[in-house]
Design a protein around this motif. Structure first.
Motif, PDB file in Angstrom:
ATOM      1  N   VAL A  20       0.840  -1.199   0.000  1.00  0.00           N
ATOM      2  CA  VAL A  20       0.000   0.000   0.000  1.00  0.00           C
ATOM      3  C   VAL A  20       0.878   1.255   0.000  1.00  0.00           C
ATOM      4  O   VAL A  20       2.067   1.198   0.327  1.00  0.00           O
ATOM      5  N   GLU A  21       0.265   2.364  -0.352  1.00  0.00           N
ATOM      6  CA  GLU A  21       0.926   3.656  -0.245  1.00  0.00           C
ATOM      7  C   GLU A  21       0.718   4.206   1.165  1.00  0.00           C
ATOM      8  O   GLU A  21      -0.260   3.856   1.837  1.00  0.00           O
ATOM      9  N   PRO A  22       1.610   5.097   1.621  1.00  0.00           N
ATOM     10  CA  PRO A  22       1.451   5.667   2.962  1.00  0.00           C
ATOM     11  C   PRO A  22       0.095   6.330   3.189  1.00  0.00           C
ATOM     12  O   PRO A  22      -0.418   6.338   4.313  1.00  0.00           O
ATOM     13  N   LYS A  23      -0.500   6.871   2.127  1.00  0.00           N
ATOM     14  CA  LYS A  23      -1.790   7.562   2.270  1.00  0.00           C
ATOM     15  C   LYS A  23      -2.897   6.598   2.723  1.00  0.00           C
ATOM     16  O   LYS A  23      -3.860   7.017   3.361  1.00  0.00           O
ATOM     17  N   PHE A  24      -2.740   5.299   2.409  1.00  0.00           N
ATOM     18  CA  PHE A  24      -3.720   4.321   2.881  1.00  0.00           C
ATOM     19  C   PHE A  24      -3.685   4.235   4.401  1.00  0.00           C
ATOM     20  O   PHE A  24      -4.729   4.200   5.065  1.00  0.00           O
ATOM     21  N   LEU A  25      -2.462   4.222   4.954  1.00  0.00           N
ATOM     22  CA  LEU A  25      -2.322   4.182   6.405  1.00  0.00           C
ATOM     23  C   LEU A  25      -2.889   5.443   7.039  1.00  0.00           C
ATOM     24  O   LEU A  25      -3.542   5.393   8.085  1.00  0.00           O
ATOM     25  N   ASP A  26      -2.619   6.598   6.393  1.00  0.00           N
ATOM     26  CA  ASP A  26      -3.127   7.869   6.914  1.00  0.00           C
ATOM     27  C   ASP A  26      -4.656   7.885   6.919  1.00  0.00           C
ATOM     28  O   ASP A  26      -5.287   8.301   7.897  1.00  0.00           O
ATOM     29  N   LYS A  27      -5.230   7.422   5.821  1.00  0.00           N
ATOM     30  CA  LYS A  27      -6.692   7.406   5.704  1.00  0.00           C
ATOM     31  C   LYS A  27      -7.314   6.510   6.764  1.00  0.00           C
ATOM     32  O   LYS A  27      -8.358   6.844   7.348  1.00  0.00           O
ATOM     33  N   THR A 115      -6.097 -13.659  12.054  1.00  0.00           N
ATOM     34  CA  THR A 115      -5.496 -13.113  10.837  1.00  0.00           C
ATOM     35  C   THR A 115      -4.550 -11.966  11.187  1.00  0.00           C
ATOM     36  O   THR A 115      -4.708 -11.304  12.209  1.00  0.00           O
ATOM     37  N   CYS A 116      -3.575 -11.764  10.315  1.00  0.00           N
ATOM     38  CA  CYS A 116      -2.670 -10.627  10.450  1.00  0.00           C
ATOM     39  C   CYS A 116      -2.562  -9.958   9.085  1.00  0.00           C
ATOM     40  O   CYS A 116      -2.028 -10.546   8.140  1.00  0.00           O
ATOM     41  N   VAL A 117      -3.109  -8.758   8.979  1.00  0.00           N
ATOM     42  CA  VAL A 117      -2.989  -7.988   7.745  1.00  0.00           C
ATOM     43  C   VAL A 117      -1.632  -7.296   7.768  1.00  0.00           C
ATOM     44  O   VAL A 117      -1.339  -6.517   8.686  1.00  0.00           O
ATOM     45  N   VAL A 118      -0.804  -7.612   6.789  1.00  0.00           N
ATOM     46  CA  VAL A 118       0.550  -7.066   6.710  1.00  0.00           C
ATOM     47  C   VAL A 118       0.595  -6.053   5.573  1.00  0.00           C
ATOM     48  O   VAL A 118       0.490  -6.414   4.405  1.00  0.00           O
ATOM     49  N   LEU A 119       0.725  -4.779   5.932  1.00  0.00           N
ATOM     50  CA  LEU A 119       0.739  -3.698   4.947  1.00  0.00           C
ATOM     51  C   LEU A 119       2.174  -3.204   4.784  1.00  0.00           C
ATOM     52  O   LEU A 119       2.777  -2.720   5.745  1.00  0.00           O
ATOM     53  N   THR A 120       2.700  -3.332   3.590  1.00  0.00           N
ATOM     54  CA  THR A 120       4.074  -2.918   3.314  1.00  0.00           C
ATOM     55  C   THR A 120       4.074  -1.695   2.411  1.00  0.00           C
ATOM     56  O   THR A 120       3.436  -1.691   1.358  1.00  0.00           O
ATOM     57  N   THR A 121       4.780  -0.661   2.844  1.00  0.00           N
ATOM     58  CA  THR A 121       4.879   0.590   2.097  1.00  0.00           C
ATOM     59  C   THR A 121       6.144   0.582   1.237  1.00  0.00           C
ATOM     60  O   THR A 121       7.008  -0.273   1.424  1.00  0.00           O
ATOM     61  N   PRO A 122       6.269   1.510   0.280  1.00  0.00           N
ATOM     62  CA  PRO A 122       7.420   1.496  -0.637  1.00  0.00           C
ATOM     63  C   PRO A 122       8.790   1.579   0.034  1.00  0.00           C
ATOM     64  O   PRO A 122       9.799   1.211  -0.579  1.00  0.00           O
ATOM     65  N   ASP A 123       8.853   2.051   1.288  1.00  0.00           N
ATOM     66  CA  ASP A 123      10.138   2.104   1.994  1.00  0.00           C
ATOM     67  C   ASP A 123      10.509   0.758   2.623  1.00  0.00           C
ATOM     68  O   ASP A 123      11.478   0.663   3.375  1.00  0.00           O
ATOM     69  N   ALA A 124       9.725  -0.280   2.321  1.00  0.00           N
ATOM     70  CA  ALA A 124       9.941  -1.658   2.790  1.00  0.00           C
ATOM     71  C   ALA A 124       9.565  -1.862   4.251  1.00  0.00           C
ATOM     72  O   ALA A 124       9.800  -2.934   4.815  1.00  0.00           O
ATOM     73  N   GLU A 125       8.964  -0.851   4.859  1.00  0.00           N
ATOM     74  CA  GLU A 125       8.563  -0.996   6.257  1.00  0.00           C
ATOM     75  C   GLU A 125       7.191  -1.659   6.326  1.00  0.00           C
ATOM     76  O   GLU A 125       6.309  -1.383   5.521  1.00  0.00           O
TER      77      GLU A 125
END
Length: 330
Positions: A20-27, A115-125
């Motif tokens: 995902v993009e960081p904006k998804f986390l922000d939203k 379940t564990c939703v694993v969201l990875t952003t472009p910085d690999a975090e």
């Protein structure tokens, strides 16, 4: 000779992996870079908002990831974790067995598999949202004592101390291991986990733990120190063998109070999910196959370096028979 190298105990969770993009986390108002516990309603909302994003499923949970990577290296292990008879639970059992890990914990007929939703952003975090579901009902009766007694090591994850039933299952595992000359390995799992149960983890380490696994942040939290060397030295007063990862620098090994930094392997990370679990797998493979702690740490660093080049906590490459090539000079 033992039948199994390692008997793992942990929260059985199906990993649902998405980029995902960081904006998804922000939203979503999700704190980036940490693991957050959520209920089934919140997890459902997040999954609904991810419906257009490609996702991958993996059997997971911290200790399960470690067992799978040990099997990938050529080791032999079994695992105790709780699922139900739902779709995710059926997937979990098959996926674990396909990965070469014995999984015989009886599923529940009610509730939902965690379940564990694993969201990875472009910085690999990675940012994880965990709904523990039925995994919190793992109890002492779910621990296969014959499998435990037939193992060289037990490996227990610190996350289990967040639930009363799972904590009792872990305590039984450690006590039975000690009573049957099975070595105990324990991972502190997460700095938040350490901060919640610091005094208990310290006493537990003194009483039962032969091998500690932690990262630098967890080591600092447990020790109360500000310097990594001081942190690993402190933990080394609690347990005879400590492995503390230090990111790209590699990992500290403290054996009987003597500390050494074992260098890592240079890589460009794509996704850091499961790096610590992979490191523990490499070390445990080494320790159960006659490697020195230093050589084991080097293999652990290699396994971790390969996992961060992959999406999710599962290696797509086979590590069997690569040890001699990778570990020349160690």
């Amino acid at each position: 000779m033992k039948k199994y190298d390692v008997f793992g105990v942990g929260n059985a969770l199906v990993d649902i992996i998405a980029f995902v993009e960081p904006k998804f986390l922000d939203k979503q108002k999700i704190d980036k870079g940490i693991m957050t516990l959520v209920d089934e309603t919140r997890q459902g909302q997040i999954l609904a908002d991810l419906h257009e994003i490609k996702k991958e499923l993996r059997s997971g949970g911290s200790a399960a990831n470690t067992m799978i990577a040990i099997a990938n290296s050529g080791g032999n292990c079994c695992y105790a974790g709780k699922v139900t008879h739902d779709t995710y639970g059926e997937f979990y059992k098959k996926d674990m067995e396909d990965a070469g890990v014995r999984f015989e914990t009886a599923p529940d007929k009610e509730g939902h598999t965690g379940t564990c939703v694993v969201l990875t952003t472009p910085d690999a975090e990675r940012t994880m949202l965990t709904c523990l579901g039925i995994s919190t009902s793992l109890s002492p009766s779910d621990i296969h004592l014959e499998d435990l007694k037939s193992s060289q090591f037990v490996y227990v994850e610190g996350y289990l101390w967040d639930g009363d039933s799972t904590k009792k299952a872990s305590q039984l595992t450690m006590k039975e291991a000690k009573a049957n000359q099975v070595k105990v390995a324990f991972t502190y799992s997460d700095p938040f986990c350490v901060n919640r149960t610091r005094d208990e983890f310290i006493q537990l380490t003194k009483d039962y733990v032969d091998v500690v696994f932690c990262n630098t942040e967890e080591g600092l939290a447990l020790s109360g120190k500000k310097d990594p060397l001081e942190a690993v030295a402190y933990i080394g007063t609690l347990s005879p063998l400590v492995f503390m990862t230090a990111g790209k620098e590699g990992a500290y090994v403290c054996q009987d109070g003597k500390i050494e930094l074992v260098p890592g392997f240079p890589v460009k990370p794509v996704d850091t999910t499961g790096a610590g679990d992979a490191f523990a797998a490499g070390v445990l493979y080494g320790l159960t196959h006659g490697f020195t702690p230093k050589r084991s740490a080097r293999w652990g660093n290699y396994v971790a370096s390969r996992i961060v080049e992959e999406v999710g906590p599962r290696l797509s490459v086979k590590l069997l028979n690569k040890q001699d090539e990778v570990l020349k000079g160690y």
